[in-house]
Structure formats: C-alpha cells, structure tokens
Design an enzyme around this catalytic site. Structure first.
Site, PDB file in Angstrom:
ATOM      1  N   ASP A   1      33.483  27.970  34.268  1.00  0.00           N
ATOM      2  CA  ASP A   1      34.842  28.485  34.297  1.00  0.00           C
ATOM      3  C   ASP A   1      35.474  28.403  35.685  1.00  0.00           C
ATOM      4  O   ASP A   1      35.947  29.396  36.220  1.00  0.00           O
ATOM      5  CB  ASP A   1      34.788  29.947  33.808  1.00  0.00           C
TER       6      ASP A   1
ATOM      7  N   ASN B   1      23.501  31.730  37.511  1.00  0.00           N
ATOM      8  CA  ASN B   1      24.455  32.587  36.805  1.00  0.00           C
ATOM      9  C   ASN B   1      24.442  32.267  35.321  1.00  0.00           C
ATOM     10  O   ASN B   1      24.679  31.121  34.923  1.00  0.00           O
ATOM     11  CB  ASN B   1      25.872  32.359  37.350  1.00  0.00           C
ATOM     12  N   GLU B   2      24.109  33.263  34.525  1.00  0.00           N
ATOM     13  CA  GLU B   2      24.214  33.199  33.070  1.00  0.00           C
ATOM     14  C   GLU B   2      23.518  32.016  32.420  1.00  0.00           C
ATOM     15  O   GLU B   2      24.128  31.287  31.624  1.00  0.00           O
ATOM     16  CB  GLU B   2      25.685  33.220  32.648  1.00  0.00           C
TER      17      GLU B   2
ATOM     18  N   ASN C   1      26.050  40.580  33.794  1.00  0.00           N
ATOM     19  CA  ASN C   1      27.474  40.339  33.545  1.00  0.00           C
ATOM     20  C   ASN C   1      27.796  40.868  32.152  1.00  0.00           C
ATOM     21  O   ASN C   1      27.022  40.654  31.217  1.00  0.00           O
ATOM     22  CB  ASN C   1      27.791  38.835  33.587  1.00  0.00           C
TER      23      ASN C   1
ATOM     24  N   TYR D   1      31.101  41.942  29.319  1.00  0.00           N
ATOM     25  CA  TYR D   1      32.547  41.881  29.034  1.00  0.00           C
ATOM     26  C   TYR D   1      32.965  42.709  27.836  1.00  0.00           C
ATOM     27  O   TYR D   1      33.753  42.272  27.014  1.00  0.00           O
ATOM     28  CB  TYR D   1      32.976  40.410  28.917  1.00  0.00           C
TER      29      TYR D   1
ATOM     30  N   TYR E   1      35.696  39.989  26.032  1.00  0.00           N
ATOM     31  CA  TYR E   1      35.155  39.033  25.053  1.00  0.00           C
ATOM     32  C   TYR E   1      34.486  39.769  23.882  1.00  0.00           C
ATOM     33  O   TYR E   1      34.377  39.245  22.784  1.00  0.00           O
ATOM     34  CB  TYR E   1      34.140  38.096  25.708  1.00  0.00           C
TER      35      TYR E   1
ATOM     36  N   GLU F   1      29.388  41.399  36.953  1.00  0.00           N
ATOM     37  CA  GLU F   1      30.698  40.981  36.428  1.00  0.00           C
ATOM     38  C   GLU F   1      31.109  41.907  35.296  1.00  0.00           C
ATOM     39  O   GLU F   1      30.294  42.253  34.440  1.00  0.00           O
ATOM     40  CB  GLU F   1      30.659  39.553  35.852  1.00  0.00           C
TER      41      GLU F   1
ATOM     42  N   TRP G   1      34.762  41.503  38.078  1.00  0.00           N
ATOM     43  CA  TRP G   1      35.114  40.074  38.141  1.00  0.00           C
ATOM     44  C   TRP G   1      36.603  39.976  37.985  1.00  0.00           C
ATOM     45  O   TRP G   1      37.139  40.465  37.000  1.00  0.00           O
ATOM     46  CB  TRP G   1      34.409  39.308  37.018  1.00  0.00           C
TER      47      TRP G   1
ATOM     48  N   LYS H   1      41.383  37.170  36.002  1.00  0.00           N
ATOM     49  CA  LYS H   1      40.636  38.435  36.111  1.00  0.00           C
ATOM     50  C   LYS H   1      40.622  38.953  37.553  1.00  0.00           C
ATOM     51  O   LYS H   1      39.980  39.963  37.836  1.00  0.00           O
ATOM     52  CB  LYS H   1      39.206  38.265  35.580  1.00  0.00           C
TER      53      LYS H   1
HETATM   54  C1  GCB Z   1      31.492  34.821  33.165  1.00  0.00           C
HETATM   55  C2  GCB Z   1      31.199  33.814  34.220  1.00  0.00           C
HETATM   56  C3  GCB Z   1      32.378  33.551  35.127  1.00  0.00           C
HETATM   57  C4  GCB Z   1      33.659  33.497  34.307  1.00  0.00           C
HETATM   58  C5  GCB Z   1      33.842  34.824  33.596  1.00  0.00           C
HETATM   59  C6  GCB Z   1      35.096  34.822  32.705  1.00  0.00           C
HETATM   60  O1  GCB Z   1      30.627  35.403  32.574  1.00  0.00           O
HETATM   61  O2  GCB Z   1      30.078  34.133  34.987  1.00  0.00           O
HETATM   62  O3  GCB Z   1      32.170  32.347  35.800  1.00  0.00           O
HETATM   63  O4  GCB Z   1      34.762  33.182  35.083  1.00  0.00           O
HETATM   64  O5  GCB Z   1      32.743  35.075  32.783  1.00  0.00           O
HETATM   65  O6  GCB Z   1      36.135  35.250  33.158  1.00  0.00           O
HETATM   66  O7  GCB Z   1      35.005  34.340  31.584  1.00  0.00           O
END
Ligand code: GCB
Length: 642
Positions: free
Chosen positions: A211, A452-453, A515, A517, A521, A554, A599, A619
């Site tokens: 991303d 990362n992830e 991380n 969301y 998400y 995040e 984030w 974000k």
């Molecule tokens: C994540 C990623 C990051 C993205 C973020 C998003 O989990 O690590 O690179 O920018 O989500 O905003 O979707």
C-alpha cells in the site's frame, strides 16, 4: 526450500564481505534473478560502508544536483554502450529524486532508466583512496565509471559503494553512469503480484501487493568519499550501564590488515575519556568506562563524540568520529526497558513520501516531521516499510526518538511457489544484514522489525491456506530471527503481524507487534463494536503469547481532511479521531501493551484504486503537506497528559 539445517541457511558473512556491497549484492542479484549484465564481471572492489563523516583525514563531496537522465523502455542502453558513449537523448533530473512525479511519461514507468553525471577529482585528494557511495537506488542499480563497469546492487533503501581509486581520472572529467531498474516483480521484497499467476493486487495502477507507491530512482545523495589508503573500514559500538558508569565497547576493522596503535577518545562529557588499543592484522578492540555517564533517552538524548584515531596524534593514519549514545535496551517479562526503566512507545508508522520528490531524501520535511512528533508528545516511530535514510536515524538520535527499524520485508505470501519464497528470502536476508550493519551504532534504534504483515495466503481468498504454508513461514522466520540475533545481540527483534498472524511466526519475536483495523477494515463504521472486538483481540494476544510485551504498530481510519459528520462516519476527521482514541482507551487498560502507533503519521501516495481517494492513503493524522487533522489534536491532548 528453506530448511533450518539445510543449504539455504543464512551463510556466514566474513568481515571482509561484511563491509562491502559488491560481493553480497552481486549474489543477491543472481538469487533474485536480476538481469545479468553484458558488462561482464565487476572490476572494482567493494568500499567501506561506514557513513562518510568528514575528519582531518577524510573528505566527502556531494554529487547531488542536475544529472542527465533517459528512460530505456526497450532496454537498448547496454547494447548501445550508453555507459561509454553517453546517453543519446537525455533530459535533466535532480538527484536525489524519484523520477515518477517529475515527468508524465515516467509516472508509471517501472523499467530501466539511465543517469549520467560528470565530476572532477579534487587535486587535494591525490594519493587517497576514493569511493563513490550511493545512499539508495531503487531497485537494481548497475554502475560504470569512465565506461568501466563497477558493479551492481540489488534492493533499494540501503547504501552501496565502489572503490574507484586509480580509475577516476585526476585532471580530466570523469563520467559516472548508473542504470536503475525497478521492475515490479513477484520474487522481490517488497513483492508485486504476478498477473500470470492470478495474484491479488492491493492497488490497481500501478499494480502492487503493498500500500504505497513504488517510487523509483536515485533516492539519496551520491557521494564521493576520500580516505587515506589505510583507513577504518568498519566500527561497531555497543554500550552498557552499571550504576552511574557507562561502558562503551568498540570493535573496529582497518584496511590492508594494518597493525599499529590506535587511540579512542570520547568527548562531550565533563571530562574526555581516552584509551589506546593495539590493532593487529586489521582488527582492534577497545573498552571505555565513562564515569557519571549521561545515558541516552527520549528525555535526555545526550550524544557523545567517539573518535577512533589510527597512528599518532600529530600524523594520524586515519581518524573517524561518530556520535554515540550510551544506553541499554532489553525486554523483561512484559516490559521494554530502556536504561533499566520501562518505556511506553507513543508514535507512528511513517513513510518516506512527499509531493514531487517522491521517496527522495527531504531534509526540511524530516526536521519538520520530528518537530511535529515532539509537538504531539510522541517519542518514537517505525520505519515502515523499509530502511529510512541514514540522516533520519542521525536526527532521531538527536531528537531522542526511539525507532523500530524495519526491513523491506513487505507483502510476503507463503502460499506462493517455493522458488519465489526462496528468492525473497535471499533478498531479505541480504537487506537485513545491510540494515543492521548500517544502523547498529544508533542509540535511537531499539527494535528490529523483520517484516510487515507476512501472510499464509492472500487476503482476498476464502480458501484454506495451502498445506505447509504456515510451516514454510515458520522456517523462513526462524532463519531470519537467528540471522538478526547473530548480527546484533543487543537489541530485541520482532515481526509485525496483521490481526494476530500465525502464532508460530509472531511468537518467535521478543516483542509482539500487532496491526489491527477494527472499525475500519473489520467492524467498519461501528465504533462501539470495534472497541469490543479490540478488547477480545488484545486479551487473546496475551493468552497466545504469554507475557511478552505487545506494541500496537498500526490502527486507524482514513480521513479526508475537512470532512466532518455527527455522528462520526467513516472517512471523516471525527471518525478517525474517535477510532484512535478508542484504541488508546482500550489498550491503556492492559499493562502488557507497551506502545501504540496509530497508522499513519501523514497521508501518503499509493497506487490508484477504489479504496484510495486521490491515490492517497489518508490515514495520516497530518495531511501529506503536514496540516494537522482533528486526530492530531486529539492525540496531542491524550499523549501530553500521560
Ligand atoms: C496495513 C499495512 C499498511 C497499509 C495499511 C492500510 O496493514 O501495513 O502498509 O497502508 O494497512 O491503510 O491499509
């Protein structure tokens, strides 16, 4: 495949290899299937990668400026010997800068582009060893000087250097030519989707599995560095504390298997500390004791100046000075201890990203960002999702910002074919070695993040993960953790996982980085339910990983600056501020959570997609041009009151 015992095990890197880019980079290039060059074997030896600080014996010249530039969509440059004859139809490009936002025809260009410049050697450098050093070229660079091939480097974000002594003309112009290629390939880190394999693309145009926009070019300064023929090639500093005494251990290597006396001096404290050491066959070790030490911390980011001098004071063979901080970092139970005291990380994941210059070094923006971090009451950041410029680390040392330093290990999917995973492993192992070697002397770096992830199967499929994917990942990370710990015994290591990630991978870390969301998400648009989901998630993490400390690396929500609603709705500043505050309130109740990094610090450029308004990830708690959103003010009041 990756085998903990087998041949794919990280191979030992000798000291000589460790200081040079060439041998390592060349093998990485072969491993990741980079185009082999018709220019035959590299002609020049590797040069020291120590940051080229100037001293009595060392000088540096910055070649930044306007260079000639030409895209090569048909890959004609090498056959046409552009490295010898010059670029046939060049235009001007600033170095450092990404090429994408400068020229409309280069925005989505991910092939080879050629750079060319001329320089004169300083006559005062006669008799000295001269190297050309690149801070970062994304992604694969091949370099020629005066038509002679110097070598290559694979992977952006990390420096490489070539010794050009004797090849650079004295008294005549020198032509430096670089071919930079940035194909978006599945077998690289970060990796891009393979359209033939039907891979999922996170973003559509350009097609990436990650991303952020895949900016390319010469992103950091290109320096000419002059040093004496016999010179310090590498210096490693480790520090300890015992009561109010500081301990500084220095290991160093000298070119040409030199033997002789060295003097090490630490200044900046009330009294200088000086010790001598005998260098034998190019290797030296010294220990220094600092009475009444001022330990480095975010509250008092005190830096000493360490000078290593070879030979006598009046006529040094070489002299090198770097700033160091004396501090310790450790994990004990659920705590991260800096100088023996628990720390709580307040900060962000960031990006190197800016309008027009893309991912190129931007010193004014760097200083502004660190000022804004201080304004917020933050004390840390993560170099998501790749190593940042050396200048960022130097400045973080000065500002007292604790750094989670991350490799470019992004978009690793373990359902991919074994040969792809193997190629990524080799590239990542190489990058990790280069990163630790580059940044290990910075007090600000408190934790290495290996990736990362990483995921066992693509996000978009409901199919179960293929058999063996989790086990393949487990071995992959077992090797990588072992590698990191063998290269640096002084810092904790972690990997950053998404919504839990396979415990077999994440649990290998000293710290659990998560991380998450909820509210974006997952459980989108429902703040109350997001708080409940988060509470369950953080409790489950504890059950899964015992008493290891947890950092939320995040969480957040996109907010289009200026958009508001009551009740707060997704994409508004109000909703973003509320999600961030919800995470803060829930996580603060769990003492094993030792850090929260919303984030992201600022909005940043991505590819185009239905998910990214204006090709920006919004974000950020600041806009891309650093105007605060509501969330920045909210964080400021939360962070400054704790
Ligand atoms: C994540 C990623 C990051 C993205 C973020 C998003 O989990 O690590 O690179 O920018 O989500 O905003 O979707």
């Amino acid at each position: 495949m990756i085998d903990e015992q087998g041949p794919a095990r990280p191979r030992a890197v000798t000291r000589r290899q460790a200081v040079g880019a060439l041998g390592l980079a060349a093998s990485a290039a072969a491993a990741a299937g980079a185009a082999t060059t018709a220019a035959a074997q590299p002609t020049r030896g590797p040069a020291s990668l120590l940051y080229p600080h100037e001293s009595r014996t060392r000088a540096t010249r910055d070649l930044s400026g306007l260079w000639s530039f030409q895209l090569d969509p048909k890959n004609e440059g090498e056959a046409g010997r552009w490295f010898e004859r010059g670029l046939p139809a060049p235009r001007k490009i600033p170095v450092p800068c990404s090429w994408n936002d400068l020229f409309d025809d280069a925005l989505n260009y991910f092939g080879t582009a050629w750079y060319e410049t001329e320089f004169h050697l300083d006559p005062a450098w006669r008799g000295r060893r001269v190297a050309v050093r690149f801070g970062s070229a994304v992604y694969h660079a091949r370099v020629w000087l005066n038509g002679v091939y110097l070598g290559e480097h694979l992977g952006g974000h990390l420096p490489f250097a070539f010794d050009v002594t004797g090849l650079a003309h004295d008294g005549a112009p020198n032509r430096l030519v670089v071919a930079v290629e940035n194909e978006l390939r599945v077998d690289r880190v970060p990796s891009s989707p393979d359209p033939k394999a039907g891979h999922f693309a996170f973003l559509e145009e350009p097609n990436t599995a990650y991303d952020f926009f895949p900016y390319c070019g010469l992103h950091r300064p290109v320096l000419l560095c002059a040093a004496p023929d016999t010179h310090l090639q590498d210096v490693t500093v480790t520090t300890g504390l015992s009561g109010n005494r500081g301990e500084v251990a220095v290991e160093f290597q000298v070119s040409g298997a030199w033997s002789g006396p060295a003097t090490l001096t630490l200044t900046g404290g009330p009294k200088p500390v000086t010790v001598t050491a005998a260098v034998k066959a190019g290797a030296g070790v010294a220990r220094m004791v600092v009475p009444d030490v001022r330990a480095w911390s975010p509250d008092d980011p005190f830096l000493y100046r360490l000078t290593v001098r070879l030979g006598p004071e009046g006529a040094p063979v070489d002299e090198y000075t770097l700033k160091i901080g004396v501090r310790t970092i450790a994990v004990r139970g659920s705590e991260i201890l800096l100088n023996g005291k628990p720390v709580f990380l307040k900060g962000f994941g960031k990006h190197e990203d800016g309008a027009i210059r893309g991912k190129a070094l931007d010193l004014p923006m760097l200083v502004r960002d660190f000022e804004l971090l201080k304004w917020l009451g933050a004390n840390s950041f993560r170099t998501s999702h790749y190593p940042y410029a050396e200048e960022a680390l130097m400045l973080a040392d000065e500002y007292g910002l604790m750094v989670i330093a991350e490799t470019p290990g992004v978009s690793l999917i373990f359902s991919d074919p074994p040969e792809v995973i193997e190629a990524r492993y080799k590239q990542l192992e190489m990058a990790l070695g280069e990163l630790i070697r580059r940044d290990r002397n910075h007090p600000c770096v408190i934790l290495w993040s290996l990736a990362n992830e990483p995921i066992a199967k693509p996000f978009h499929t409901a199919d179960p993960e293929p058999p063996g994917a989790v086990e393949t990942g487990r071995k992959f990370f077992a090797n990588l953790f072992a590698r990191a710990r063998s290269l640096d015994r002084t810092r904790p290591v972690a990997l950053v996982s998404v919504q839990g990630g396979p415990a077999e991978w994440v649990g290998q870390g000293d710290v659990i980085c998560q991380n998450s969301y909820n509210g974006w998400y997952a459980v989108s648009g429902r703040l109350g339910d997001a708080a409940v989901a988060l509470e369950q998630e953080v409790t489950a993490l504890r059950a899964r990983h015992g008493d290891k400390p947890v950092i939320y690396t995040e969480f957040g929500a996109d907010a289009v600056a200026g958009m508001h609603s009551q009740p707060p709705a997704m994409w508004t500043e109000d909703y973003q501020a509320d999600i961030i505050e919800t995470y803060w309130q829930v996580l603060r109740k769990h003492p094993y959570v030792v850090g929260t990094h919303p984030w992201a610090f600022a909005d940043f450029r991505t590819g185009q997609s239905t998910m990214r308004v204006g090709a920006l990830n919004q974000k950020g708690v600041f806009t891309r041009d650093r105007r605060p959103k509501l969330a920045a003010h909210r964080l400021r009041s939360l962070w400054r009151s704790t």
